[in-house]
Design an enzyme around this catalytic site. Structure first.
Site, PDB file in Angstrom:
ATOM      1  N   ASN A 104      46.434  36.577  30.914  1.00 51.05           N
ATOM      2  CA  ASN A 104      45.024  36.793  30.503  1.00 51.05           C
ATOM      3  C   ASN A 104      44.849  37.139  29.033  1.00 51.05           C
ATOM      4  O   ASN A 104      44.146  36.500  28.535  1.00 51.05           O
ATOM      5  CB  ASN A 104      44.347  37.648  31.812  1.00 51.05           C
ATOM      6  CG  ASN A 104      44.089  37.339  33.073  1.00 51.05           C
ATOM      7  OD1 ASN A 104      44.771  36.096  33.263  1.00 51.05           O
ATOM      8  ND2 ASN A 104      43.911  38.085  33.739  1.00 51.05           N
ATOM      9  N   ASP A 112      41.538  48.241  23.909  1.00 51.61           N
ATOM     10  CA  ASP A 112      41.328  47.530  25.526  1.00 51.61           C
ATOM     11  C   ASP A 112      40.989  45.941  25.268  1.00 51.61           C
ATOM     12  O   ASP A 112      40.760  45.649  24.310  1.00 51.61           O
ATOM     13  CB  ASP A 112      40.248  48.536  26.097  1.00 51.61           C
ATOM     14  CG  ASP A 112      39.730  47.922  27.299  1.00 51.61           C
ATOM     15  OD1 ASP A 112      40.652  47.771  28.223  1.00 51.61           O
ATOM     16  OD2 ASP A 112      38.752  47.482  27.327  1.00 51.61           O
ATOM     17  N   ASP A 147      39.332  43.891  28.339  1.00 49.11           N
ATOM     18  CA  ASP A 147      38.362  43.389  28.918  1.00 49.11           C
ATOM     19  C   ASP A 147      36.946  44.340  28.637  1.00 49.11           C
ATOM     20  O   ASP A 147      37.099  45.500  28.930  1.00 49.11           O
ATOM     21  CB  ASP A 147      38.345  43.215  30.441  1.00 49.11           C
ATOM     22  CG  ASP A 147      39.354  42.389  30.733  1.00 49.11           C
ATOM     23  OD1 ASP A 147      39.253  40.936  30.405  1.00 49.11           O
ATOM     24  OD2 ASP A 147      40.478  42.591  31.495  1.00 49.11           O
ATOM     25  N   ASP A 182      35.645  50.284  26.299  1.00 45.77           N
ATOM     26  CA  ASP A 182      34.353  50.006  26.489  1.00 45.77           C
ATOM     27  C   ASP A 182      33.918  50.754  27.719  1.00 45.77           C
ATOM     28  O   ASP A 182      32.705  50.767  28.076  1.00 45.77           O
ATOM     29  CB  ASP A 182      34.200  48.518  26.718  1.00 45.77           C
ATOM     30  CG  ASP A 182      34.562  48.017  28.044  1.00 45.77           C
ATOM     31  OD1 ASP A 182      35.956  48.120  28.445  1.00 45.77           O
ATOM     32  OD2 ASP A 182      33.892  47.566  28.784  1.00 45.77           O
ATOM     33  N   LYS A 204      43.250  33.272  41.288  1.00 45.04           N
ATOM     34  CA  LYS A 204      42.254  33.656  40.469  1.00 45.04           C
ATOM     35  C   LYS A 204      42.644  33.855  38.975  1.00 45.04           C
ATOM     36  O   LYS A 204      41.862  33.476  37.878  1.00 45.04           O
ATOM     37  CB  LYS A 204      41.815  35.363  40.699  1.00 45.04           C
ATOM     38  CG  LYS A 204      40.865  36.022  39.959  1.00 45.04           C
ATOM     39  CD  LYS A 204      41.476  36.936  38.977  1.00 45.04           C
ATOM     40  CE  LYS A 204      40.563  37.471  37.898  1.00 45.04           C
ATOM     41  NZ  LYS A 204      41.043  38.343  36.887  1.00 45.04           N
TER      42      LYS A 204
END
Ligand code: XBP
Ligand code: MG
Length: 248
Positions: free
Chosen positions: A128, A9, A11, A183, A85
């Protein structure tokens, strides 16, 4: 069943990107568009339970500014906010101000040295991921990950298992031969439902999350070797697929 691939993962797992990365990028895009919305550090845990930036903005509108969704161009407005964003987040990530979490770089390098395959399964935008990997691990780093599953490549984001299934299919591996590192409870649910044994390294926004079904819950990856993960992975036997815990 031998461990063939690590599926990370992004983030909260590769780095703590949310509080000082995604959150301020959302807020700056809102301010730039003249919107009175602001996601503070404490309240961001709420919006964060919805994965995907566009989905998160829409969910926020439904609860706090439903009139925004009555605009005939609401979908386009959300997409434009999210694009702004993303530009802001990519610039921030590329600046190198987001540090990778302890142990991540060492584990990636150990995997590369031993031929353990690497992949990514994230709900964030692919650009990102690329910016974070390049800034944290070096310019070539995105190429070390054989499959990068990110953003809208699957219509249903985590906690749906789809992104993990998309990744393991492209790796050409049974999910049981992979190990996911997550997480959050939504990420854990996605990975376990797709059949991947999963280790959780909690992040600041996920400390209270349910981790039922995780192979192990660790503070971070510092001191965790590939041999440690392979040993954990060995405790899962084919046919004893773990059950996902409830999500929050
Ligand atoms: C975390 C997320 C993402 C990011 C924002 O993804 O929930 O939605 O907060 O991403 P993961 P975008 O833990 O799966 O890496 O704004 O790019 O959608
Ligand atoms: Mg995460």
């Amino acid at each position: 069943m031998a461990l063939q691939a690590l599926v990370f993962d992004v983030d909260g797992t590769l780095a703590d990107t949310e509080r000082d990365g995604h959150r301020p990028a959302f807020n700056a895009a809102f301010a730039h568009a003249g919107l009175p919305w602001h996601w503070g550090v404490d309240v961001y845990g709420g919006p964060l339970s919805v994965t995907g930036g566009k989905e998160r903005i829409r969910h926020f509108c439904e609860r706090h500014d439903p009139g925004f969704l009555d605009r005939p161009d609401a979908d386009e407005a959300i997409a434009a906010l999210h694009a702004d964003k993303t530009r802001r987040y990519v610039a921030f990530a590329a600046s190198g101000r987001i540090r990778l979490r302890p142990g991540v770089a060492r584990l990636v390098s150990e995997a590369r040295a031993t031929g353990t395959r690497l992949a990514i399964a994230s709900t964030t935008r692919p650009e990102n991921v690329t910016a974070l990997l390049e800034a944290g691990l070096g310019h070539d780093a995105p190429g070390w990950f054989e499959v990068i599953g990110a953003g809208d490549v699957v219509p249903r984001k985590k906690p749906a298992p789809d992104i993990y299934t998309w990744v393991t299919e492209r790796l050409g591996l049974p999910p049981e031969e992979c190990l996911a590192v997550e997480d959050s409870s939504v990420g854990l649910h996605a990975a376990v439902t797709a059949g991947l044994p999963t280790v959780v390294t909690r992040s600041p926004y996920t400390v209270g999350h349910d981790t039922t079904g995780a192979l192990a819950v660790l503070p971070d990856l510092s001191g965790v070797t590939l041999a440690d993960l392979a040993t954990l992975h060995d405790t899962v036997h084919p046919g004893s697929r773990m059950r996902p815990g409830p999500t929050h």
